[in-house]
Structures are given as structure tokens and as C-alpha cells.
Design a protein around this motif. Structure first.
Motif, PDB file in Angstrom:
ATOM      1  N   LEU A  72      -8.523  16.978 -10.806  1.00 25.28           N
ATOM      2  CA  LEU A  72      -8.495  15.933 -11.823  1.00 25.28           C
ATOM      3  C   LEU A  72      -9.881  15.529 -12.309  1.00 25.28           C
ATOM      4  CD1 LEU A  72      -5.780  13.575 -10.300  1.00 25.28           C
ATOM      5  CD2 LEU A  72      -5.490  15.286 -12.093  1.00 25.28           C
ATOM      6  N   GLY A  73     -10.895  15.758 -11.486  1.00 21.05           N
ATOM      7  CA  GLY A  73     -12.240  15.321 -11.857  1.00 21.05           C
ATOM      8  C   GLY A  73     -12.373  13.810 -11.848  1.00 21.05           C
ATOM      9  N   GLN A  74     -11.591  13.166 -11.031  1.00 20.35           N
ATOM     10  CA  GLN A  74     -11.560  11.710 -10.943  1.00 20.35           C
ATOM     11  C   GLN A  74     -11.331  11.315  -9.489  1.00 20.35           C
ATOM     12  OE1 GLN A  74     -12.474   8.570 -12.286  1.00 20.35           O
ATOM     13  NE2 GLN A  74     -11.741   9.612 -14.115  1.00 20.35           N
ATOM     14  N   GLY A  75     -11.763  10.131  -9.103  1.00 19.98           N
ATOM     15  CA  GLY A  75     -11.577   9.675  -7.738  1.00 19.98           C
ATOM     16  C   GLY A  75     -10.117   9.399  -7.417  1.00 19.98           C
ATOM     17  N   VAL A  76      -9.739   9.644  -6.164  1.00 19.24           N
ATOM     18  CA  VAL A  76      -8.398   9.350  -5.681  1.00 19.24           C
ATOM     19  C   VAL A  76      -8.544   8.474  -4.445  1.00 19.24           C
ATOM     20  CG1 VAL A  76      -6.227  10.308  -4.828  1.00 19.24           C
ATOM     21  CG2 VAL A  76      -7.517  11.539  -6.561  1.00 19.24           C
ATOM     22  N   VAL A  77      -7.893   7.314  -4.452  1.00 19.75           N
ATOM     23  CA  VAL A  77      -8.005   6.332  -3.386  1.00 19.75           C
ATOM     24  C   VAL A  77      -6.702   6.297  -2.593  1.00 19.75           C
ATOM     25  CG1 VAL A  77      -8.387   3.886  -2.900  1.00 19.75           C
ATOM     26  CG2 VAL A  77      -9.512   4.950  -4.845  1.00 19.75           C
ATOM     27  N   ILE A  78      -6.806   6.290  -1.249  1.00 18.49           N
ATOM     28  CA  ILE A  78      -5.636   6.155  -0.381  1.00 18.49           C
ATOM     29  C   ILE A  78      -5.373   4.672  -0.135  1.00 18.49           C
ATOM     30  CG2 ILE A  78      -4.725   6.557   1.951  1.00 18.49           C
ATOM     31  CD1 ILE A  78      -4.766   9.112   0.538  1.00 18.49           C
ATOM     32  N   ASP A  79      -4.117   4.251  -0.308  1.00 21.74           N
ATOM     33  CA  ASP A  79      -3.711   2.874  -0.053  1.00 21.74           C
ATOM     34  C   ASP A  79      -2.531   2.911   0.921  1.00 21.74           C
ATOM     35  OD1 ASP A  79      -3.171   0.171  -0.108  1.00 21.74           O
ATOM     36  OD2 ASP A  79      -2.427   0.148  -2.174  1.00 21.74           O
ATOM     37  N   ASN A  80      -2.792   2.588   2.205  1.00 18.73           N
ATOM     38  CA  ASN A  80      -1.725   2.596   3.207  1.00 18.73           C
ATOM     39  C   ASN A  80      -0.935   1.297   3.120  1.00 18.73           C
ATOM     40  OD1 ASN A  80      -4.054   4.339   4.557  1.00 18.73           O
ATOM     41  ND2 ASN A  80      -2.074   5.040   5.286  1.00 18.73           N
ATOM     42  N   ARG A  81       0.365   1.406   2.866  1.00 20.07           N
ATOM     43  CA  ARG A  81       1.283   0.270   2.814  1.00 20.07           C
ATOM     44  C   ARG A  81       2.382   0.530   3.834  1.00 20.07           C
ATOM     45  NH1 ARG A  81       0.499  -3.686  -1.482  1.00 20.07           N
ATOM     46  NH2 ARG A  81      -1.384  -2.930  -2.488  1.00 20.07           N
ATOM     47  N   ALA A  82       2.060   0.292   5.102  1.00 21.40           N
ATOM     48  CA  ALA A  82       2.973   0.634   6.190  1.00 21.40           C
ATOM     49  C   ALA A  82       4.066  -0.411   6.353  1.00 21.40           C
ATOM     50  CB  ALA A  82       2.186   0.757   7.486  1.00 21.40           C
ATOM     51  N   GLY A  83       5.193   0.047   6.842  1.00 23.70           N
ATOM     52  CA  GLY A  83       6.281  -0.849   7.205  1.00 23.70           C
ATOM     53  C   GLY A  83       7.611  -0.450   6.598  1.00 23.70           C
ATOM     54  N   ALA A  84       8.661  -0.831   7.307  1.00 22.89           N
ATOM     55  CA  ALA A  84      10.046  -0.633   6.866  1.00 22.89           C
ATOM     56  C   ALA A  84      10.360   0.833   6.570  1.00 22.89           C
ATOM     57  CB  ALA A  84      10.355  -1.507   5.660  1.00 22.89           C
ATOM     58  N   GLY A  85       9.799   1.738   7.374  1.00 21.71           N
ATOM     59  CA  GLY A  85      10.108   3.159   7.212  1.00 21.71           C
ATOM     60  C   GLY A  85       9.642   3.731   5.892  1.00 21.71           C
ATOM     61  N   GLY A  86       8.549   3.201   5.340  1.00 22.72           N
ATOM     62  CA  GLY A  86       8.021   3.691   4.072  1.00 22.72           C
ATOM     63  C   GLY A  86       8.520   2.923   2.861  1.00 22.72           C
ATOM     64  N   ASN A  87       9.447   1.984   3.055  1.00 28.20           N
ATOM     65  CA  ASN A  87      10.017   1.249   1.924  1.00 28.20           C
ATOM     66  C   ASN A  87       9.029   0.291   1.273  1.00 28.20           C
ATOM     67  OD1 ASN A  87      12.525   2.477   2.010  1.00 28.20           O
ATOM     68  ND2 ASN A  87      13.327   1.001   3.487  1.00 28.20           N
ATOM     69  N   ILE A  88       8.081  -0.254   2.025  1.00 29.85           N
ATOM     70  CA  ILE A  88       7.112  -1.181   1.445  1.00 29.85           C
ATOM     71  C   ILE A  88       6.209  -0.437   0.458  1.00 29.85           C
ATOM     72  CG2 ILE A  88       5.129  -2.657   1.956  1.00 29.85           C
ATOM     73  CD1 ILE A  88       6.594  -3.475   4.525  1.00 29.85           C
ATOM     74  N   GLY A  89       5.722   0.727   0.846  1.00 31.35           N
ATOM     75  CA  GLY A  89       4.910   1.533  -0.062  1.00 31.35           C
ATOM     76  C   GLY A  89       5.702   2.005  -1.268  1.00 31.35           C
ATOM     77  N   THR A  90       6.941   2.412  -1.044  1.00 31.89           N
ATOM     78  CA  THR A  90       7.790   2.866  -2.139  1.00 31.89           C
ATOM     79  C   THR A  90       8.035   1.740  -3.126  1.00 31.89           C
ATOM     80  OG1 THR A  90       8.871   4.445  -0.671  1.00 31.89           O
ATOM     81  CG2 THR A  90      10.026   3.896  -2.706  1.00 31.89           C
ATOM     82  N   ASP A  91       8.307   0.543  -2.617  1.00 33.53           N
ATOM     83  CA  ASP A  91       8.548  -0.613  -3.472  1.00 33.53           C
ATOM     84  C   ASP A  91       7.289  -0.948  -4.281  1.00 33.53           C
ATOM     85  OD1 ASP A  91      10.320  -2.881  -4.251  1.00 33.53           O
ATOM     86  OD2 ASP A  91       8.705  -4.064  -3.322  1.00 33.53           O
ATOM     87  N   ASN A  92       6.132  -0.825  -3.645  1.00 35.07           N
ATOM     88  CA  ASN A  92       4.871  -1.098  -4.322  1.00 35.07           C
ATOM     89  C   ASN A  92       4.664  -0.159  -5.503  1.00 35.07           C
ATOM     90  OD1 ASN A  92       1.738  -0.283  -4.419  1.00 35.07           O
ATOM     91  ND2 ASN A  92       1.962  -2.483  -4.023  1.00 35.07           N
ATOM     92  N   VAL A  93       4.930   1.107  -5.319  1.00 32.42           N
ATOM     93  CA  VAL A  93       4.770   2.084  -6.399  1.00 32.42           C
ATOM     94  C   VAL A  93       5.835   1.874  -7.467  1.00 32.42           C
ATOM     95  CG1 VAL A  93       4.831   4.542  -6.974  1.00 32.42           C
ATOM     96  CG2 VAL A  93       3.645   3.776  -4.926  1.00 32.42           C
ATOM     97  N   MET A  94       7.044   1.576  -7.033  1.00 34.86           N
ATOM     98  CA  MET A  94       8.141   1.379  -7.976  1.00 34.86           C
ATOM     99  C   MET A  94       7.865   0.209  -8.924  1.00 34.86           C
ATOM    100  SD  MET A  94      12.144   0.631  -7.152  1.00 34.86           S
ATOM    101  CE  MET A  94      11.835  -1.034  -6.632  1.00 34.86           C
ATOM    102  N   LYS A  95       7.231  -0.837  -8.435  1.00 30.68           N
ATOM    103  CA  LYS A  95       6.966  -2.032  -9.241  1.00 30.68           C
ATOM    104  C   LYS A  95       5.639  -1.967 -10.006  1.00 30.68           C
ATOM    105  CE  LYS A  95       9.857  -5.039  -6.486  1.00 30.68           C
ATOM    106  NZ  LYS A  95       9.906  -6.132  -5.515  1.00 30.68           N
ATOM    107  N   SER A  96       4.880  -0.898  -9.835  1.00 29.05           N
ATOM    108  CA  SER A  96       3.606  -0.776 -10.540  1.00 29.05           C
ATOM    109  C   SER A  96       3.847  -0.288 -11.973  1.00 29.05           C
ATOM    110  CB  SER A  96       2.675   0.183  -9.805  1.00 29.05           C
ATOM    111  OG  SER A  96       3.169   1.491  -9.862  1.00 29.05           O
ATOM    112  N   ALA A  97       2.805  -0.367 -12.777  1.00 24.74           N
ATOM    113  CA  ALA A  97       2.901   0.090 -14.168  1.00 24.74           C
ATOM    114  C   ALA A  97       3.194   1.594 -14.208  1.00 24.74           C
ATOM    115  CB  ALA A  97       1.596  -0.198 -14.895  1.00 24.74           C
ATOM    116  N   PRO A  98       4.086   2.029 -15.083  1.00 22.98           N
ATOM    117  CA  PRO A  98       4.439   3.451 -15.152  1.00 22.98           C
ATOM    118  C   PRO A  98       3.416   4.263 -15.943  1.00 22.98           C
ATOM    119  CG  PRO A  98       5.744   2.227 -16.723  1.00 22.98           C
ATOM    120  CD  PRO A  98       4.916   1.220 -15.982  1.00 22.98           C
ATOM    121  N   ASP A  99       2.160   4.242 -15.487  1.00 21.98           N
ATOM    122  CA  ASP A  99       1.104   4.934 -16.211  1.00 21.98           C
ATOM    123  C   ASP A  99       0.589   6.171 -15.491  1.00 21.98           C
ATOM    124  OD1 ASP A  99      -0.144   3.689 -14.109  1.00 21.98           O
ATOM    125  OD2 ASP A  99      -1.509   2.481 -15.335  1.00 21.98           O
TER     126      ASP A  99
END
Length: 114
Positions: A72-99
Motif C-alpha cells: 500500500l505504501g502507507q502505514g498500517v497500525v495494529i489495534d487490539n480490541r480483546a474480549g467476548a471472543g472477538g466480538n468487541i473488535g468486530t463491533d468496533n469495525v462494524m460501527k466505523s466509517a465504511p471508508d
């Protein structure tokens, strides 16, 4: 009731496939014009891992990150959102802007059928 002949059925099938193909080609050619956007990505991409740091999913995400930054030629940042068997991270991505700047790393926990 009279059944159509094999030749009529074949002509109808060819016509239906031809129209479907023409519609698909038209949609493919028109889509770049109707959805024209700037270059992606033009800012860092966030890779959300739904599990704690140090686990296998986190390791897989970090391995993917190195290749993504190169491609991509761009930085990629890891954001760990642990808990609920991965549902917290999934919910975070689901509610983010669809960009496309917030992506999810997850695991497939469904058992395979033997």
C-alpha cells in the motif's frame, strides 16, 4: 399444453445469457465513472485484532501488516480490541466509517464437516 421445441429453448437460453452478459459488461464499464474517488489509502490503515496481544491472531495480524505496508505504501497500525471472543473488535469495525481504513483480523471458529 404444447412444450417448446429444443431449438426454441436453446435460442431463448442463448438470448437470456447474452442479455445478462451485456448487462454485466455495461455495469462494469460504468462503475469506475460513477464511483470515482481519490487514491486509496492516503492515510494510515488500522488493522483491528479482536484478541489480546501475543496470541496467534495478533501474530498473524502483525505478519500481514508488514506486507500491507509494502504493497500500500502507507502505514498500517495494529489495534487490539480483546474480549467476548472477538466480538468487541468486530463491533468496533462494524460501527466505523465504511471508508476502508479500518479492517478486521479474525478467526474462523466453525467446525469443519468431515
Amino acid at each position: 399444453m404444447r412444450q417448446p421445441s429444443d431449438a426454441a429453448a436453446t435460442r431463448r437460453t442463448v438470448l437470456q445469457h447474452g442479455l445478462a452478459t451485456a448487462a454485466g459488461i455495461t455495469a462494469a464499464l460504468a462503475s469506475p465513472l460513477s464511483f470515482a474517488q481519490g487514491a486509496w489509502p492516503n492515510k494510515p490503515v488500522t488493522l483491528v485484532v479482536g484478541y489480546p496481544p501475543g496470541g496467534q491472531t495478533d501474530f498473524a495480524g502483525r505478519m500481514v501488516t508488514a506486507g500491507m505496508q509494502t504493497v500500500l505504501g502507507q502505514g498500517v497500525v495494529i489495534d487490539n480490541r480483546a474480549g467476548a471472543g472477538g466480538n468487541i473488535g468486530t463491533d468496533n469495525v462494524m460501527k466505523s466509517a465504511p471508508d476502508g481504513y479500518r479492517l478486521l483480523v479474525g478467526i474462523d471458529t466453525y467446525p469443519s464437516e468431515a
